[in-house]
Design an enzyme around this catalytic site. Structure first.
Site, PDB file in Angstrom:
ATOM      1  N   ASP A  29       0.825  -1.223   0.000  1.00 62.89           N
ATOM      2  CA  ASP A  29       0.000   0.000   0.000  1.00 62.89           C
ATOM      3  C   ASP A  29       0.854   1.266   0.000  1.00 62.89           C
ATOM      4  OD1 ASP A  29       0.952   0.047   2.572  1.00 62.89           O
ATOM      5  OD2 ASP A  29      -1.000   0.207   3.546  1.00 62.89           O
ATOM      6  N   ASP A 102       7.218   5.241  21.381  1.00 61.70           N
ATOM      7  CA  ASP A 102       7.052   6.686  21.411  1.00 61.70           C
ATOM      8  C   ASP A 102       5.806   6.986  22.245  1.00 61.70           C
ATOM      9  OD1 ASP A 102       7.386   9.440  20.588  1.00 61.70           O
ATOM     10  OD2 ASP A 102       8.298   8.657  18.750  1.00 61.70           O
ATOM     11  N   ASP A 203       7.578  12.271  23.752  1.00 59.65           N
ATOM     12  CA  ASP A 203       7.450  13.391  22.835  1.00 59.65           C
ATOM     13  C   ASP A 203       7.222  14.708  23.595  1.00 59.65           C
ATOM     14  OD1 ASP A 203       7.091  13.888  19.864  1.00 59.65           O
ATOM     15  OD2 ASP A 203       5.256  14.816  20.599  1.00 59.65           O
ATOM     16  N   GLU A 258      12.067  13.904  25.170  1.00 64.76           N
ATOM     17  CA  GLU A 258      12.372  14.870  24.122  1.00 64.76           C
ATOM     18  C   GLU A 258      12.155  16.244  24.746  1.00 64.76           C
ATOM     19  OE1 GLU A 258      11.203  16.232  19.600  1.00 64.76           O
ATOM     20  OE2 GLU A 258       9.676  15.853  21.085  1.00 64.76           O
ATOM     21  N   HIS A 331      13.769  11.858  12.827  1.00 65.19           N
ATOM     22  CA  HIS A 331      12.719  12.063  11.819  1.00 65.19           C
ATOM     23  C   HIS A 331      12.301  13.528  11.686  1.00 65.19           C
ATOM     24  CE1 HIS A 331      10.754  12.061  15.623  1.00 65.19           C
ATOM     25  NE2 HIS A 331       9.628  12.474  15.086  1.00 65.19           N
ATOM     26  N   ASP A 332      12.809  14.399  12.556  1.00 71.38           N
ATOM     27  CA  ASP A 332      12.478  15.825  12.473  1.00 71.38           C
ATOM     28  C   ASP A 332      13.627  16.652  11.898  1.00 71.38           C
ATOM     29  OD1 ASP A 332      10.018  15.431  13.736  1.00 71.38           O
ATOM     30  OD2 ASP A 332      10.865  15.775  15.740  1.00 71.38           O
TER      31      ASP A 332
HETATM   32  O1  TEU Z   1       8.743  17.150  17.881  1.00 72.98           O
HETATM   33  C1  TEU Z   1       8.730  18.292  18.677  1.00 72.98           C
HETATM   34  C2  TEU Z   1       9.371  19.431  18.090  1.00 72.98           C
HETATM   35  O2  TEU Z   1       9.894  20.238  18.819  1.00 72.98           O
HETATM   36  C3  TEU Z   1       9.316  19.529  16.595  1.00 72.98           C
HETATM   37  O3  TEU Z   1       8.093  19.977  16.196  1.00 72.98           O
HETATM   38  C4  TEU Z   1      10.339  20.419  16.123  1.00 72.98           C
HETATM   39  O4  TEU Z   1      10.051  21.713  16.507  1.00 72.98           O
HETATM   40  C5  TEU Z   1      10.418  20.365  14.635  1.00 72.98           C
HETATM   41  O5  TEU Z   1      10.082  19.114  14.160  1.00 72.98           O
HETATM   42  C6  TEU Z   1      11.824  20.648  14.189  1.00 72.98           C
HETATM   43  O6  TEU Z   1      11.767  21.637  13.270  1.00 72.98           O
HETATM   44  C7  TEU Z   1       7.941  16.104  18.248  1.00 72.98           C
HETATM   45  C8  TEU Z   1       8.008  15.014  17.214  1.00 72.98           C
HETATM   46  O7  TEU Z   1       9.305  14.492  17.175  1.00 72.98           O
HETATM   47  C9  TEU Z   1       7.538  15.553  15.908  1.00 72.98           C
HETATM   48  O8  TEU Z   1       7.666  14.623  14.867  1.00 72.98           O
HETATM   49  C10 TEU Z   1       6.087  15.955  16.081  1.00 72.98           C
HETATM   50  O9  TEU Z   1       5.650  16.579  14.912  1.00 72.98           O
HETATM   51  C11 TEU Z   1       5.894  16.891  17.252  1.00 72.98           C
HETATM   52  O10 TEU Z   1       6.592  16.488  18.415  1.00 72.98           O
HETATM   53  C12 TEU Z   1       4.443  16.933  17.643  1.00 72.98           C
HETATM   54  O11 TEU Z   1       4.075  15.722  18.219  1.00 72.98           O
END
Ligand code: TEU
Length: 558
Positions: A29, A102, A203, A258, A331-332
């Site tokens: 998918d 997570d 998170d 985090e 991943h961010d």
């Molecule tokens: O990330 C928190 C966070 O501080 C991010 O939004 C960060 O500011 C940005 O990604 C960097 O530019 C956590 C998770 O890791 C993220 O994937 C989520 O989008 C966010 O929280 C909300 O749950």
């Protein structure tokens, strides 16, 4: 070693982060799933990692790829079933791999039953699970900005009030000051612990306690909204200690918070050595060094001297008092290789190994983000149509509509710093869609998958993957890598990162070249008759003066 540095399994472990949507798709998918992960457990075993941190797999409408959860005790349909989850967990445990889930509890999805109830009426029993406020002078209750652009408040016609969302409007913030919220969250956590998971990555846990009265935040020049007063709030430590009493202390877990906006002083509380809160924190100072006037939307690069200063500060100041998480990507964040080094074909392999050496030899628990072990790079996004990330899409709209940044520049910045760089599918082999899916992938693949992929890496003794294997294995052989004291040498060098690690009689010298030029370095006396523990060059013996190749890394044992 400092006397108060207790041995713990999670200090000696290497963690591998899986972003399930992009890891492996088993059913065609185009979206990764749990069966896909199961099919790659032997790959993880081969790499030698000890722990998997799994980004959210719970039921979610996917406004923010699973970070908006509508049921904490169900698996997202696209990812599989609870049975698949149980099989995956068993498969990991059979291979000696632990699983860290997570935990996203600063907010839920707006489709979570708590919020669905909460929004129904002003006197609904779930009303106080979230932050509902009256508007002020026909506007939002305060000036807070959302991390995903715009105001952090959304007006809800049903009850003529606003609710708070620090992220997307589909991610309403939970009110942790309500004891019922804490009770329900803790009971959900206990349910997962009883299933046998081994920990939580929490998170934005530093944001759960909002300042009383929700006062306006500081407005930076040019910004429309203010910076929310939410990090390290007044009750955050009290709530985490309560969580520890109610949940964490009953199991042998690894917990990592985090903690955006965390300072050294705060980190010492979150990750206190007496174990009353969390095992360790993620701090973000080093990944903010290349921010510019508009935050992450810039083409600035990190200056190595600043990088060394920040890393060294965290290394020395937490030593013996708290515990560091070591990461360059997740991943961010964009791909670490493209951001901190060079992804140019002639340097890619050397540089990926050098960055890994530099990070893994520090004190703390190292994290490998999926694909980092292959030397994956940032992905070219040719137009906004190829971008999937809510943060990038919203920022593009806001920055270009207000005329702050031109569309061309904004797309260039998204290419450099956007979160999708890390979210393109894992590159398993050179076949169609890199072996990730038999269908249409939910996000584009990095076009370089024919050269950069796991099959090629596994077959090559000199690959980035093979080097990671050695690096990870070394940790279990050399206690000094885990527990040794850290000391920075050559702080003024703009091209070399040199540091030592010392534990009783044992001592290591780590030399990493961050430049594409040859760079010479005269070894300190005590290492001149040492031996090479690991390195990414062909070097066999230690000399008084070492001339490093571009992006060479070397670890010398006294
Ligand atoms: O990330 C928190 C966070 O501080 C991010 O939004 C960060 O500011 C940005 O990604 C960097 O530019 C956590 C998770 O890791 C993220 O994937 C989520 O989008 C966010 O929280 C909300 O749950």
């Amino acid at each position: 070693m400092k006397t108060d540095m207790e041995r713990k399994w999670w200090k000696e472990a290497v963690v591998y982060q899986i972003y399930p949507r992009s890891f492996m798709d088993s059913d065609g998918d185009g979206v990764g799933d749990l069966k896909g992960i199961i099919s790659k457990l032997d790959y993880l075993k081969e790499l030698g990692i000890d722990v998997v941190w799994l980004s959210p797999v719970y039921q979610s409408p996917n406004d923010d790829n699973g970070y908006d959860i509508s049921d904490y005790q169900a698996i997202m349909e696209e990812f599989g079933t609870m049975e698949d989850f149980d099989r995956m967990l068993a498969g990991m445990h059979e291979r000696g791999i632990k699983l860290v889930m997570d935990l996203v509890v600063n907010h839920t999805s707006d489709e979570h039953p708590w919020f669905v109830e909460s929004r129904k009426s002003r006197d609904n029993p779930y009303r106080d699970y979230y932050f509902w406020r009256e508007g002020k002078d026909g506007r939002e209750p305060n000036n807070w900005a959302s991390c995903f652009s715009g105001s952090a408040w959304k007006y809800d016609r049903e009850t003529d009030m606003y609710y708070l969302h620090l992220f997307s409007p589909k991610q309403p913030d939970l009110n942790w000051d309500n004891p019922k919220v804490r009770r329900d969250v803790f009971s959900m956590m206990n349910w997962w612990c009883e299933k046998g998971i081994d920990g939580f990555r929490m998170d934005v846990i530093s944001m759960i306690s909002k300042e009383e009265g929700l006062p306006d935040g500081k407005v930076f020049p040019g910004a429309r909204y203010g910076w929310p007063n939410v990090v390290n709030g007044p009750h955050v430590h009290e709530y985490l200690q309560e969580m520890n009493r109610e949940v964490l202390s009953h199991y042998d877990l690894m917990t990592v918070g985090e903690c955006s906006g965390v300072t050294i002083e705060e980190a010492k509380k979150y990750a206190r050595a007496d174990g009353r809160e969390l095992s360790m924190v993620f701090q973000f100072e080093h990944v903010g060094l290349d921010d510019g006037k508009y935050g992450k939307w810039t083409d600035r690069r990190v200056d190595l001297r600043d990088f060394k200063k920040v890393m060294s500060k965290w290394q020395t100041e937490l030593s013996g008092k708290a515990w560091n998480s070591l990461f360059l990507g997740n991943h961010d964040q964009p791909r670490s290789l493209s951001r901190f080094g060079s992804d140019a074909p002639e340097y890619r392999v050397m540089c990926a190994k050098m960055l890994a050496t530099c990070l893994h030899m520090m004190q703390g628990t190292p994290y490998v983000y999926q694909g980092e072990e292959l030397g994956m790079t940032n992905c070219p996004f040719d137009s906004l149509d190829e971008v999937r990330d809510i943060e990038s899409l919203n920022a593009f709209k806001e920055m270009t509509e207000t005329g702050t940044i031109t569309p061309e520049d904004m797309l260039r910045y998204i290419n450099l710093r956007g979160r999708d760089n890390a979210r393109t599918p894992m590159q398993w082999d050179g076949s169609e869609n890199a072996g990730f899916t038999k269908g249409t992938p939910w996000i584009k693949l990095n076009p370089n998958y024919k050269e950069i992929n796991a099959a090629a890496e596994l077959a090559d003794q000199d690959s980035v993957f093979s080097y990671y294997k050695k690096l990870i294995a070394l940790r279990t052989q050399e206690t000094v890598i885990v527990y040794g004291d850290y000391q920075l040498l050559e702080p003024e060098s703009g091209s070399l990162y040199v540091y030592t690690r010392a534990l009783k009689e044992e001592k290591l010298l780590v030399i990493c070249s961050f430049t594409n030029q040859e760079e010479c370095y005269e070894l300190p006396e005590e290492f001149r008759s040492g031996s090479i523990l690991i390195g990414n060059g062909k070097r066999e013996k230690v000399e008084e003066k070492i001339c490093l190749l571009p992006y060479e890394a070397l670890v010398i044992k006294k």
